[in-house]
Design a protein around this motif. Structure first.
Motif, PDB file in Angstrom:
ATOM      1  N   ALA A 198       0.869  -1.189   0.000  1.00 56.74           N
ATOM      2  CA  ALA A 198       0.000   0.000   0.000  1.00 56.74           C
ATOM      3  C   ALA A 198       0.901   1.233   0.000  1.00 56.74           C
ATOM      4  N   GLY A 199       0.262   2.429  -0.010  1.00 54.98           N
ATOM      5  CA  GLY A 199       1.053   3.645  -0.088  1.00 54.98           C
ATOM      6  C   GLY A 199       1.417   4.195   1.283  1.00 54.98           C
ATOM      7  N   ALA A 200       0.490   4.960   1.854  1.00 50.05           N
ATOM      8  CA  ALA A 200       0.772   5.702   3.089  1.00 50.05           C
ATOM      9  C   ALA A 200       1.004   4.783   4.285  1.00 50.05           C
TER      10      ALA A 200
ATOM     11  N   SER B  13       5.314  -0.485   1.930  1.00 50.10           N
ATOM     12  CA  SER B  13       4.873   0.694   1.179  1.00 50.10           C
ATOM     13  C   SER B  13       5.555   0.732  -0.183  1.00 50.10           C
ATOM     14  N   HIS B  14       4.768   1.032  -1.207  1.00 50.99           N
ATOM     15  CA  HIS B  14       5.376   1.129  -2.548  1.00 50.99           C
ATOM     16  C   HIS B  14       6.159   2.432  -2.698  1.00 50.99           C
ATOM     17  N   HIS B  15       6.095   3.302  -1.667  1.00 58.73           N
ATOM     18  CA  HIS B  15       6.942   4.501  -1.693  1.00 58.73           C
ATOM     19  C   HIS B  15       8.352   4.182  -1.192  1.00 58.73           C
TER      20      HIS B  15
ATOM     21  N   GLU C  65      -0.153   5.020   7.251  1.00 62.45           N
ATOM     22  CA  GLU C  65      -1.388   4.693   8.010  1.00 62.45           C
ATOM     23  C   GLU C  65      -2.193   3.605   7.318  1.00 62.45           C
ATOM     24  N   LYS C  66      -2.078   3.512   5.996  1.00 55.69           N
ATOM     25  CA  LYS C  66      -2.761   2.418   5.291  1.00 55.69           C
ATOM     26  C   LYS C  66      -2.087   1.087   5.627  1.00 55.69           C
ATOM     27  N   CYS C  67      -0.745   1.081   5.613  1.00 53.09           N
ATOM     28  CA  CYS C  67      -0.017  -0.160   5.936  1.00 53.09           C
ATOM     29  C   CYS C  67      -0.343  -0.598   7.362  1.00 53.09           C
TER      30      CYS C  67
ATOM     31  N   ALA D 288      -5.677   8.781  -2.408  1.00 50.47           N
ATOM     32  CA  ALA D 288      -6.227   9.620  -1.329  1.00 50.47           C
ATOM     33  C   ALA D 288      -7.473   8.999  -0.700  1.00 50.47           C
ATOM     34  N   ASN D 289      -8.051   7.982  -1.345  1.00 54.73           N
ATOM     35  CA  ASN D 289      -9.172   7.286  -0.690  1.00 54.73           C
ATOM     36  C   ASN D 289      -8.614   6.324   0.342  1.00 54.73           C
ATOM     37  N   PHE D 290      -9.363   6.178   1.418  1.00 59.17           N
ATOM     38  CA  PHE D 290      -8.944   5.217   2.445  1.00 59.17           C
ATOM     39  C   PHE D 290     -10.169   4.345   2.715  1.00 59.17           C
TER      40      PHE D 290
ATOM     41  N   GLY E  59      -5.750 -12.779 -16.635  1.00 56.23           N
ATOM     42  CA  GLY E  59      -6.623 -11.622 -16.484  1.00 56.23           C
ATOM     43  C   GLY E  59      -8.056 -12.087 -16.276  1.00 56.23           C
ATOM     44  N   PHE E  60      -8.817 -11.310 -15.520  1.00 56.80           N
ATOM     45  CA  PHE E  60     -10.236 -11.660 -15.336  1.00 56.80           C
ATOM     46  C   PHE E  60     -11.061 -10.400 -15.121  1.00 56.80           C
ATOM     47  N   ILE E  61     -12.313 -10.492 -15.510  1.00 57.83           N
ATOM     48  CA  ILE E  61     -13.272  -9.392 -15.319  1.00 57.83           C
ATOM     49  C   ILE E  61     -14.437  -9.977 -14.524  1.00 57.83           C
ATOM     50  N   VAL E  62     -14.723  -9.370 -13.405  1.00 58.84           N
ATOM     51  CA  VAL E  62     -15.671  -9.985 -12.460  1.00 58.84           C
ATOM     52  C   VAL E  62     -17.039 -10.224 -13.083  1.00 58.84           C
ATOM     53  N   SER E  63     -17.442  -9.355 -14.008  1.00 63.05           N
ATOM     54  CA  SER E  63     -18.793  -9.508 -14.570  1.00 63.05           C
ATOM     55  C   SER E  63     -18.938 -10.783 -15.404  1.00 63.05           C
TER      56      SER E  63
ATOM     57  N   ASP F 117      -1.503   2.742 -14.450  1.00 61.78           N
ATOM     58  CA  ASP F 117      -1.431   3.354 -15.791  1.00 61.78           C
ATOM     59  C   ASP F 117      -2.787   3.813 -16.341  1.00 61.78           C
ATOM     60  N   TYR F 118      -3.821   3.896 -15.503  1.00 65.31           N
ATOM     61  CA  TYR F 118      -5.143   4.244 -16.051  1.00 65.31           C
ATOM     62  C   TYR F 118      -5.200   5.681 -16.594  1.00 65.31           C
ATOM     63  N   ASN F 119      -4.380   6.568 -16.063  1.00 71.13           N
ATOM     64  CA  ASN F 119      -4.397   7.952 -16.549  1.00 71.13           C
ATOM     65  C   ASN F 119      -3.200   8.251 -17.469  1.00 71.13           C
TER      66      ASN F 119
HETATM   67  N1  LIG Z   1     -10.967  -7.204 -12.958  1.00 66.07           N
HETATM   68  C1  LIG Z   1     -12.080  -6.777 -12.395  1.00 66.07           C
HETATM   69  O1  LIG Z   1     -13.172  -7.253 -12.661  1.00 66.07           O
HETATM   70  C2  LIG Z   1     -11.991  -5.678 -11.382  1.00 66.07           C
HETATM   71  C3  LIG Z   1     -13.090  -5.347 -10.560  1.00 66.07           C
HETATM   72  C4  LIG Z   1     -12.923  -4.350  -9.569  1.00 66.07           C
HETATM   73  C5  LIG Z   1     -11.710  -3.696  -9.430  1.00 66.07           C
HETATM   74  N2  LIG Z   1     -10.681  -4.025 -10.268  1.00 66.07           N
HETATM   75  C6  LIG Z   1      -9.363  -3.393 -10.114  1.00 66.07           C
HETATM   76  O2  LIG Z   1      -8.944  -3.586  -8.782  1.00 66.07           O
HETATM   77  C7  LIG Z   1      -8.018  -2.558  -8.439  1.00 66.07           C
HETATM   78  C8  LIG Z   1      -8.417  -1.965  -7.086  1.00 66.07           C
HETATM   79  O3  LIG Z   1      -9.691  -1.360  -7.203  1.00 66.07           O
HETATM   80  P1  LIG Z   1     -10.473  -0.834  -5.910  1.00 66.07           P
HETATM   81  O4  LIG Z   1     -11.845  -0.514  -6.334  1.00 66.07           O
HETATM   82  O5  LIG Z   1     -10.248  -1.781  -4.794  1.00 66.07           O
HETATM   83  O6  LIG Z   1      -9.719   0.536  -5.614  1.00 66.07           O
HETATM   84  P2  LIG Z   1      -9.015   0.962  -4.229  1.00 66.07           P
HETATM   85  O7  LIG Z   1      -7.920  -0.009  -3.990  1.00 66.07           O
HETATM   86  O8  LIG Z   1     -10.055   1.179  -3.199  1.00 66.07           O
HETATM   87  O9  LIG Z   1      -8.413   2.365  -4.621  1.00 66.07           O
HETATM   88  C9  LIG Z   1      -7.373   2.474  -5.546  1.00 66.07           C
HETATM   89  C10 LIG Z   1      -6.013   2.414  -4.849  1.00 66.07           C
HETATM   90  O10 LIG Z   1      -5.019   2.090  -5.808  1.00 66.07           O
HETATM   91  C11 LIG Z   1      -3.767   2.542  -5.326  1.00 66.07           C
HETATM   92  N3  LIG Z   1      -3.022   3.200  -6.402  1.00 66.07           N
HETATM   93  C12 LIG Z   1      -3.459   4.173  -7.231  1.00 66.07           C
HETATM   94  N4  LIG Z   1      -2.477   4.538  -8.070  1.00 66.07           N
HETATM   95  C13 LIG Z   1      -1.391   3.790  -7.735  1.00 66.07           C
HETATM   96  C14 LIG Z   1      -0.058   3.702  -8.239  1.00 66.07           C
HETATM   97  N5  LIG Z   1       0.357   4.477  -9.270  1.00 66.07           N
HETATM   98  N6  LIG Z   1       0.801   2.821  -7.653  1.00 66.07           N
HETATM   99  C15 LIG Z   1       0.402   2.049  -6.616  1.00 66.07           C
HETATM  100  N7  LIG Z   1      -0.848   2.077  -6.103  1.00 66.07           N
HETATM  101  C16 LIG Z   1      -1.733   2.934  -6.664  1.00 66.07           C
HETATM  102  C17 LIG Z   1      -4.058   3.552  -4.206  1.00 66.07           C
HETATM  103  O11 LIG Z   1      -3.727   2.927  -2.964  1.00 66.07           O
HETATM  104  P3  LIG Z   1      -2.344   3.291  -2.182  1.00 66.07           P
HETATM  105  O12 LIG Z   1      -2.601   4.586  -1.486  1.00 66.07           O
HETATM  106  O13 LIG Z   1      -2.171   2.145  -1.281  1.00 66.07           O
HETATM  107  O14 LIG Z   1      -1.287   3.420  -3.242  1.00 66.07           O
HETATM  108  C18 LIG Z   1      -5.552   3.755  -4.282  1.00 66.07           C
HETATM  109  O15 LIG Z   1      -6.133   4.052  -3.041  1.00 66.07           O
HETATM  110  C19 LIG Z   1      -8.020  -1.588  -9.589  1.00 66.07           C
HETATM  111  O16 LIG Z   1      -6.919  -1.866 -10.421  1.00 66.07           O
HETATM  112  C20 LIG Z   1      -9.307  -1.896 -10.313  1.00 66.07           C
HETATM  113  O17 LIG Z   1      -9.278  -1.531 -11.671  1.00 66.07           O
HETATM  114  C21 LIG Z   1     -10.816  -4.982 -11.228  1.00 66.07           C
END
Ligand SMILES: NC(=O)c1ccc[n+]([C@@H]2O[C@H](COP(=O)([O-])OP(=O)(O)OC[C@H]3O[C@@H](n4cnc5c(N)ncnc54)[C@H](OP(=O)(O)O)[C@@H]3O)[C@@H](O)[C@H]2O)c1
Length: 337
Positions: free
Chosen positions: A176-178, A196-198, A180-182, A321-323, A271-275, A247-249
Protein backbone atom coordinates in the motif's frame (compact mmCIF):
# COMPACT_ATOMS: atom_id res chain seq x y z
CA UNK A 1 -39.09 16.86 -9.26
CA UNK A 2 -35.82 17.03 -11.16
CA UNK A 3 -33.23 14.32 -11.67
CA UNK A 4 -29.74 15.77 -11.46
CA UNK A 5 -27.24 13.72 -13.39
CA UNK A 6 -23.58 13.97 -14.30
CA UNK A 7 -22.90 13.48 -17.96
CA UNK A 8 -19.61 12.90 -19.76
CA UNK A 9 -19.02 16.06 -21.76
CA UNK A 10 -15.58 15.35 -23.19
CA UNK A 11 -13.17 12.40 -23.15
CA UNK A 12 -10.40 13.12 -20.63
CA UNK A 13 -6.79 13.15 -21.73
CA UNK A 14 -4.69 11.89 -18.82
CA UNK A 15 -6.19 12.86 -15.47
CA UNK A 16 -9.88 13.72 -15.71
CA UNK A 17 -10.71 17.37 -14.95
CA UNK A 18 -13.95 19.08 -13.90
CA UNK A 19 -14.59 20.31 -17.44
CA UNK A 20 -14.84 16.72 -18.72
CA UNK A 21 -18.20 16.41 -16.93
CA UNK A 22 -21.43 18.38 -16.79
CA UNK A 23 -24.15 18.39 -14.15
CA UNK A 24 -27.52 18.49 -15.88
CA UNK A 25 -30.96 18.81 -14.26
CA UNK A 26 -33.32 16.58 -16.20
CA UNK A 27 -36.76 15.17 -15.59
CA UNK A 28 -37.48 12.15 -13.48
CA UNK A 29 -37.24 8.99 -15.59
CA UNK A 30 -40.67 7.62 -16.55
CA UNK A 31 -41.77 4.46 -14.74
CA UNK A 32 -42.07 1.71 -17.36
CA UNK A 33 -45.16 -0.56 -17.13
CA UNK A 34 -44.36 -3.19 -14.49
CA UNK A 35 -41.14 -1.34 -13.67
CA UNK A 36 -39.33 0.12 -10.67
CA UNK A 37 -38.51 3.79 -9.93
CA UNK A 38 -35.85 4.43 -7.28
CA UNK A 39 -33.85 7.19 -5.61
CA UNK A 40 -30.07 6.83 -5.45
CA UNK A 41 -28.60 6.83 -1.94
CA UNK A 42 -25.03 5.70 -2.60
CA UNK A 43 -23.03 5.87 -5.80
CA UNK A 44 -19.95 3.65 -5.96
CA UNK A 45 -16.82 5.22 -7.45
CA UNK A 46 -14.49 2.62 -8.97
CA UNK A 47 -11.28 2.64 -11.00
CA UNK A 48 -12.93 0.96 -14.03
CA UNK A 49 -14.88 4.19 -14.61
CA UNK A 50 -11.74 5.78 -16.04
CA UNK A 51 -11.88 3.18 -18.83
CA UNK A 52 -15.53 4.01 -19.56
CA UNK A 53 -14.57 7.67 -20.10
CA UNK A 54 -12.22 6.62 -22.90
CA UNK A 55 -13.09 5.29 -26.35
CA UNK A 56 -9.95 3.12 -26.52
CA UNK A 57 -10.72 -0.56 -27.20
CA UNK A 58 -11.77 -2.31 -23.98
CA UNK A 59 -13.96 -5.11 -22.66
CA UNK A 60 -16.94 -2.75 -22.25
CA UNK A 61 -18.47 -0.02 -24.38
CA UNK A 62 -17.53 3.51 -23.32
CA UNK A 63 -20.01 6.04 -21.96
CA UNK A 64 -21.27 8.09 -24.92
CA UNK A 65 -20.50 11.80 -24.94
CA UNK A 66 -23.56 13.43 -23.38
CA UNK A 67 -24.42 10.15 -21.65
CA UNK A 68 -24.79 9.66 -17.90
CA UNK A 69 -21.62 8.32 -16.28
CA UNK A 70 -22.06 4.65 -15.45
CA UNK A 71 -21.83 3.35 -11.88
CA UNK A 72 -23.09 0.90 -9.29
CA UNK A 73 -25.73 2.31 -6.93
CA UNK A 74 -27.66 1.53 -3.78
CA UNK A 75 -31.15 3.00 -3.97
CA UNK A 76 -34.56 3.03 -2.34
CA UNK A 77 -37.62 2.07 -4.35
CA UNK A 78 -40.13 4.93 -4.63
CA UNK A 79 -42.73 3.29 -6.83
CA UNK A 80 -43.04 -0.19 -8.26
CA UNK A 81 -45.28 -2.00 -10.71
CA UNK A 82 -43.02 -5.07 -10.39
CA UNK A 83 -44.36 -7.55 -7.80
CA UNK A 84 -40.78 -8.45 -6.74
CA UNK A 85 -40.24 -4.93 -5.31
CA UNK A 86 -42.27 -2.55 -3.20
CA UNK A 87 -41.84 1.10 -2.22
CA UNK A 88 -39.28 1.39 0.59
CA UNK A 89 -37.16 -1.61 -0.53
CA UNK A 90 -33.41 -1.08 -0.84
CA UNK A 91 -31.81 -2.29 -4.05
CA UNK A 92 -28.38 -2.54 -5.65
CA UNK A 93 -28.37 -1.57 -9.29
CA UNK A 94 -26.38 0.22 -11.91
CA UNK A 95 -28.10 3.59 -12.24
CA UNK A 96 -24.94 5.65 -12.71
CA UNK A 97 -24.12 9.18 -11.59
CA UNK A 98 -27.67 10.43 -11.10
CA UNK A 99 -30.35 10.92 -8.47
CA UNK A 100 -33.03 8.59 -9.84
CA UNK A 101 -33.21 5.44 -11.93
CA UNK A 102 -36.01 3.43 -13.54
CA UNK A 103 -36.14 0.08 -15.33
CA UNK A 104 -38.10 -3.15 -15.44
CA UNK A 105 -36.10 -4.15 -12.35
CA UNK A 106 -34.55 -7.30 -13.81
CA UNK A 107 -31.00 -6.20 -12.95
CA UNK A 108 -31.80 -5.14 -9.35
CA UNK A 109 -30.81 -7.08 -6.22
CA UNK A 110 -32.60 -6.45 -2.95
CA UNK A 111 -30.51 -5.75 0.15
CA UNK A 112 -31.77 -6.07 3.68
CA UNK A 113 -30.53 -3.36 6.09
CA UNK A 114 -30.84 -5.74 9.01
CA UNK A 115 -28.24 -8.09 7.43
CA UNK A 116 -25.54 -5.44 6.80
CA UNK A 117 -25.38 -1.69 6.13
CA UNK A 118 -26.92 -1.12 2.71
CA UNK A 119 -23.76 0.61 1.43
CA UNK A 120 -21.93 -2.74 1.56
CA UNK A 121 -24.04 -3.80 -1.43
CA UNK A 122 -21.58 -1.97 -3.70
CA UNK A 123 -18.53 -2.67 -1.50
CA UNK A 124 -17.46 -5.60 0.59
CA UNK A 125 -20.68 -7.50 -0.28
CA UNK A 126 -20.84 -6.19 -3.83
CA UNK A 127 -18.71 -6.01 -6.96
CA UNK A 128 -15.34 -5.30 -5.27
CA UNK A 129 -15.80 -8.07 -2.68
CA UNK A 130 -16.80 -10.51 -5.37
CA UNK A 131 -13.77 -9.52 -7.45
CA UNK A 132 -11.53 -10.44 -4.53
CA UNK A 133 -13.38 -13.74 -3.99
CA UNK A 134 -13.32 -14.91 -7.61
CA UNK A 135 -9.81 -13.69 -8.38
CA UNK A 136 -8.19 -15.11 -5.29
CA UNK A 137 -10.06 -18.39 -4.93
CA UNK A 138 -10.69 -19.39 -8.55
CA UNK A 139 -7.48 -18.13 -10.15
CA UNK A 140 -5.10 -17.71 -7.22
CA UNK A 141 -6.11 -21.05 -5.65
CA UNK A 142 -4.31 -20.32 -2.35
CA UNK A 143 -3.23 -23.26 -0.20
CA UNK A 144 -2.59 -23.18 3.54
CA UNK A 145 0.95 -22.05 4.34
CA UNK A 146 1.44 -20.26 1.02
CA UNK A 147 2.33 -16.56 0.74
CA UNK A 148 -0.21 -14.29 -0.94
CA UNK A 149 0.80 -10.74 -1.87
CA UNK A 150 -1.81 -8.17 -2.88
CA UNK A 151 -1.28 -4.62 -4.12
CA UNK A 152 -3.64 -1.70 -3.32
CA UNK A 153 -4.02 -3.70 -0.11
CA UNK A 154 -6.10 -1.23 1.91
CA UNK A 155 -8.62 -0.66 -0.88
CA UNK A 156 -12.01 -2.12 -1.67
CA UNK A 157 -10.70 -5.21 -3.46
CA UNK A 158 -7.26 -5.65 -1.88
CA UNK A 159 -8.50 -5.49 1.71
CA UNK A 160 -10.82 -8.43 1.05
CA UNK A 161 -8.18 -10.42 -0.83
CA UNK A 162 -5.79 -10.40 2.14
CA UNK A 163 -8.51 -11.31 4.63
CA UNK A 164 -9.72 -14.24 2.50
CA UNK A 165 -6.10 -15.34 2.18
CA UNK A 166 -5.88 -15.39 6.00
CA UNK A 167 -9.14 -17.35 6.24
CA UNK A 168 -7.52 -19.90 3.91
CA UNK A 169 -4.47 -20.25 6.15
CA UNK A 170 -2.02 -18.25 4.05
CA UNK A 171 0.56 -15.63 4.92
CA UNK A 172 -0.95 -12.36 3.64
CA UNK A 173 1.37 -9.51 2.68
CA UNK A 174 -0.02 -6.23 1.42
CA UNK A 175 1.50 -3.44 -0.63
CA UNK A 176 0.00 0.00 0.00
CA UNK A 177 1.05 3.65 -0.09
CA UNK A 178 0.77 5.70 3.09
CA UNK A 179 2.10 4.43 6.43
CA UNK A 180 -1.39 4.69 8.01
CA UNK A 181 -2.76 2.42 5.29
CA UNK A 182 -0.02 -0.16 5.94
CA UNK A 183 -0.70 0.11 9.64
CA UNK A 184 -4.45 -0.42 9.14
CA UNK A 185 -3.89 -3.45 6.91
CA UNK A 186 -1.82 -5.19 9.58
CA UNK A 187 -3.46 -4.03 12.83
CA UNK A 188 -7.12 -3.88 11.80
CA UNK A 189 -7.36 -6.37 8.97
CA UNK A 190 -4.91 -8.93 10.32
CA UNK A 191 -2.50 -9.16 7.37
CA UNK A 192 0.91 -10.54 8.43
CA UNK A 193 2.77 -7.58 6.93
CA UNK A 194 2.42 -4.63 4.58
CA UNK A 195 5.11 -2.75 2.71
CA UNK A 196 4.87 0.69 1.18
CA UNK A 197 5.38 1.13 -2.55
CA UNK A 198 6.94 4.50 -1.69
CA UNK A 199 9.84 2.62 -0.07
CA UNK A 200 12.89 3.18 -2.30
CA UNK A 201 13.94 -0.36 -1.37
CA UNK A 202 10.60 -1.96 -2.21
CA UNK A 203 12.14 -5.21 -3.44
CA UNK A 204 14.23 -5.69 -0.27
CA UNK A 205 11.27 -4.77 1.94
CA UNK A 206 9.09 -7.34 0.18
CA UNK A 207 11.78 -9.99 0.27
CA UNK A 208 12.12 -9.52 4.03
CA UNK A 209 8.34 -10.07 4.46
CA UNK A 210 8.17 -13.03 2.06
CA UNK A 211 10.98 -15.28 3.32
CA UNK A 212 9.49 -18.31 1.55
CA UNK A 213 8.86 -16.44 -1.72
CA UNK A 214 5.49 -15.57 -3.24
CA UNK A 215 2.94 -18.17 -4.35
CA UNK A 216 0.04 -15.89 -5.30
CA UNK A 217 0.26 -12.27 -6.43
CA UNK A 218 -3.11 -10.54 -6.70
CA UNK A 219 -2.29 -7.77 -9.15
CA UNK A 220 -4.15 -4.47 -8.82
CA UNK A 221 -1.46 -1.97 -9.72
CA UNK A 222 1.24 -3.00 -12.25
CA UNK A 223 4.42 -1.00 -12.83
CA UNK A 224 7.18 -1.02 -10.25
CA UNK A 225 5.15 -3.01 -7.70
CA UNK A 226 4.74 -5.88 -10.17
CA UNK A 227 8.43 -5.65 -11.13
CA UNK A 228 9.47 -6.13 -7.49
CA UNK A 229 6.95 -8.93 -6.81
CA UNK A 230 7.79 -10.91 -9.96
CA UNK A 231 11.39 -11.33 -8.81
CA UNK A 232 10.16 -13.21 -5.74
CA UNK A 233 7.73 -15.63 -7.40
CA UNK A 234 7.93 -19.28 -6.45
CA UNK A 235 7.75 -22.08 -8.97
CA UNK A 236 4.13 -22.53 -10.06
CA UNK A 237 2.99 -19.13 -8.76
CA UNK A 238 -0.45 -17.85 -9.76
CA UNK A 239 -1.19 -14.23 -10.65
CA UNK A 240 -4.83 -13.15 -10.87
CA UNK A 241 -4.50 -10.02 -13.03
CA UNK A 242 -7.29 -7.87 -11.64
CA UNK A 243 -6.21 -4.33 -12.47
CA UNK A 244 -3.32 -2.05 -13.42
CA UNK A 245 -4.33 1.21 -11.80
CA UNK A 246 -0.87 2.77 -12.07
CA UNK A 247 -1.43 3.35 -15.79
CA UNK A 248 -5.14 4.24 -16.05
CA UNK A 249 -4.40 7.95 -16.55
CA UNK A 250 -1.24 7.41 -18.62
CA UNK A 251 -1.06 9.28 -21.91
CA UNK A 252 1.68 7.11 -23.38
CA UNK A 253 2.55 3.42 -23.12
CA UNK A 254 3.91 2.55 -19.68
CA UNK A 255 6.75 0.01 -19.68
CA UNK A 256 5.60 -3.24 -18.09
CA UNK A 257 7.51 -5.37 -15.58
CA UNK A 258 10.14 -7.77 -16.98
CA UNK A 259 8.58 -11.06 -18.12
CA UNK A 260 11.56 -13.35 -17.55
CA UNK A 261 10.63 -14.15 -13.92
CA UNK A 262 7.28 -15.48 -15.17
CA UNK A 263 9.08 -17.92 -17.44
CA UNK A 264 11.57 -19.02 -14.83
CA UNK A 265 8.86 -19.59 -12.19
CA UNK A 266 6.43 -21.18 -14.71
CA UNK A 267 3.87 -18.75 -13.35
CA UNK A 268 0.25 -18.62 -14.42
CA UNK A 269 -0.94 -15.07 -15.08
CA UNK A 270 -4.64 -14.78 -15.87
CA UNK A 271 -6.62 -11.62 -16.48
CA UNK A 272 -10.24 -11.66 -15.34
CA UNK A 273 -13.27 -9.39 -15.32
CA UNK A 274 -15.67 -9.99 -12.46
CA UNK A 275 -18.79 -9.51 -14.57
CA UNK A 276 -17.91 -12.71 -16.47
CA UNK A 277 -18.33 -14.71 -13.26
CA UNK A 278 -21.99 -14.23 -12.38
CA UNK A 279 -22.21 -17.97 -11.70
CA UNK A 280 -20.10 -17.36 -8.56
CA UNK A 281 -22.37 -14.66 -7.12
CA UNK A 282 -24.44 -16.99 -4.92
CA UNK A 283 -21.34 -18.64 -3.39
CA UNK A 284 -19.74 -15.23 -2.83
CA UNK A 285 -22.83 -13.77 -1.15
CA UNK A 286 -23.17 -16.85 1.07
CA UNK A 287 -19.51 -16.89 2.18
CA UNK A 288 -18.94 -13.14 2.13
CA UNK A 289 -22.04 -12.37 4.21
CA UNK A 290 -21.06 -14.99 6.79
CA UNK A 291 -17.48 -13.69 7.01
CA UNK A 292 -18.64 -10.09 7.46
CA UNK A 293 -21.26 -11.10 10.04
CA UNK A 294 -18.68 -13.11 11.99
CA UNK A 295 -16.19 -10.24 11.87
CA UNK A 296 -13.70 -12.32 9.86
CA UNK A 297 -13.82 -9.75 7.07
CA UNK A 298 -13.68 -6.12 8.11
CA UNK A 299 -14.13 -3.16 5.83
CA UNK A 300 -13.74 0.58 5.73
CA UNK A 301 -15.72 3.12 3.74
CA UNK A 302 -14.68 6.54 2.51
CA UNK A 303 -17.91 8.48 1.94
CA UNK A 304 -18.02 11.78 0.06
CA UNK A 305 -21.14 13.95 0.41
CA UNK A 306 -23.08 15.05 -2.67
CA UNK A 307 -23.36 13.97 -6.29
CA UNK A 308 -21.66 17.16 -7.47
CA UNK A 309 -18.47 15.98 -5.72
CA UNK A 310 -18.18 12.79 -7.85
CA UNK A 311 -15.90 14.15 -10.61
CA UNK A 312 -13.35 15.44 -8.08
CA UNK A 313 -13.73 12.47 -5.74
CA UNK A 314 -12.94 9.82 -8.35
CA UNK A 315 -9.42 11.27 -8.62
CA UNK A 316 -8.76 10.08 -5.08
CA UNK A 317 -8.53 6.53 -6.42
CA UNK A 318 -5.61 7.47 -8.65
CA UNK A 319 -3.89 9.62 -6.02
CA UNK A 320 -4.21 7.02 -3.26
CA UNK A 321 -6.23 9.62 -1.33
CA UNK A 322 -9.17 7.29 -0.69
CA UNK A 323 -8.94 5.22 2.44
CA UNK A 324 -11.44 2.38 2.05
CA UNK A 325 -14.27 1.81 -0.40
CA UNK A 326 -14.99 5.11 -2.13
CA UNK A 327 -18.69 6.09 -2.16
CA UNK A 328 -20.71 9.21 -2.82
CA UNK A 329 -23.76 9.79 -0.64
CA UNK A 330 -26.23 11.14 -3.19
CA UNK A 331 -29.18 11.39 -0.80
CA UNK A 332 -30.03 10.67 2.81
CA UNK A 333 -29.59 7.08 3.96
CA UNK A 334 -32.73 6.42 6.03
CA UNK A 335 -31.10 3.42 7.67
CA UNK A 336 -28.13 5.40 8.97
CA UNK A 337 -28.73 9.18 9.14
N1 LIG B 1 -10.97 -7.20 -12.96
C1 LIG B 1 -12.08 -6.78 -12.39
O1 LIG B 1 -13.17 -7.25 -12.66
C2 LIG B 1 -11.99 -5.68 -11.38
C3 LIG B 1 -13.09 -5.35 -10.56
C4 LIG B 1 -12.92 -4.35 -9.57
C5 LIG B 1 -11.71 -3.70 -9.43
N2 LIG B 1 -10.68 -4.02 -10.27
C6 LIG B 1 -9.36 -3.39 -10.11
O2 LIG B 1 -8.94 -3.59 -8.78
C7 LIG B 1 -8.02 -2.56 -8.44
C8 LIG B 1 -8.42 -1.96 -7.09
O3 LIG B 1 -9.69 -1.36 -7.20
P1 LIG B 1 -10.47 -0.83 -5.91
O4 LIG B 1 -11.85 -0.51 -6.33
O5 LIG B 1 -10.25 -1.78 -4.79
O6 LIG B 1 -9.72 0.54 -5.61
P2 LIG B 1 -9.01 0.96 -4.23
O7 LIG B 1 -7.92 -0.01 -3.99
O8 LIG B 1 -10.06 1.18 -3.20
O9 LIG B 1 -8.41 2.36 -4.62
C9 LIG B 1 -7.37 2.47 -5.55
C10 LIG B 1 -6.01 2.41 -4.85
O10 LIG B 1 -5.02 2.09 -5.81
C11 LIG B 1 -3.77 2.54 -5.33
N3 LIG B 1 -3.02 3.20 -6.40
C12 LIG B 1 -3.46 4.17 -7.23
N4 LIG B 1 -2.48 4.54 -8.07
C13 LIG B 1 -1.39 3.79 -7.73
C14 LIG B 1 -0.06 3.70 -8.24
N5 LIG B 1 0.36 4.48 -9.27
N6 LIG B 1 0.80 2.82 -7.65
C15 LIG B 1 0.40 2.05 -6.62
N7 LIG B 1 -0.85 2.08 -6.10
C16 LIG B 1 -1.73 2.93 -6.66
C17 LIG B 1 -4.06 3.55 -4.21
O11 LIG B 1 -3.73 2.93 -2.96
P3 LIG B 1 -2.34 3.29 -2.18
O12 LIG B 1 -2.60 4.59 -1.49
O13 LIG B 1 -2.17 2.14 -1.28
O14 LIG B 1 -1.29 3.42 -3.24
C18 LIG B 1 -5.55 3.76 -4.28
O15 LIG B 1 -6.13 4.05 -3.04
C19 LIG B 1 -8.02 -1.59 -9.59
O16 LIG B 1 -6.92 -1.87 -10.42
C20 LIG B 1 -9.31 -1.90 -10.31
O17 LIG B 1 -9.28 -1.53 -11.67
C21 LIG B 1 -10.82 -4.98 -11.23
Amino acid sequence: MTNRQIQLKRRPVGRPVAGDFEMVAGRLPALPAGGVLRRTIYLSLDPYMRGRMSDAASYATPVALGGVMTGGTVSQVIESGNPAFKAGDFVVGNDGWQEYGASDGRELRKVNPSDAPISTGVGVLGMPGMTAYVGLLDIGQPKPGETVVVSAASGAVGSVVGQIAKIHGCRAVGVAGAPEKCDYVVRELGFDACVSHHDPNLFEALRAQCPKGIDVYFENVGGKVAAAVFRLLNKGARIPLCGLISDYNATEAVPGPPMRPLLVSRALLKGFIVSDHADRAAAFLRDGSAWVREGRIKYKEDIVEGLDQAPAAILRLFDGANFGKLLVRVSKDPTRD
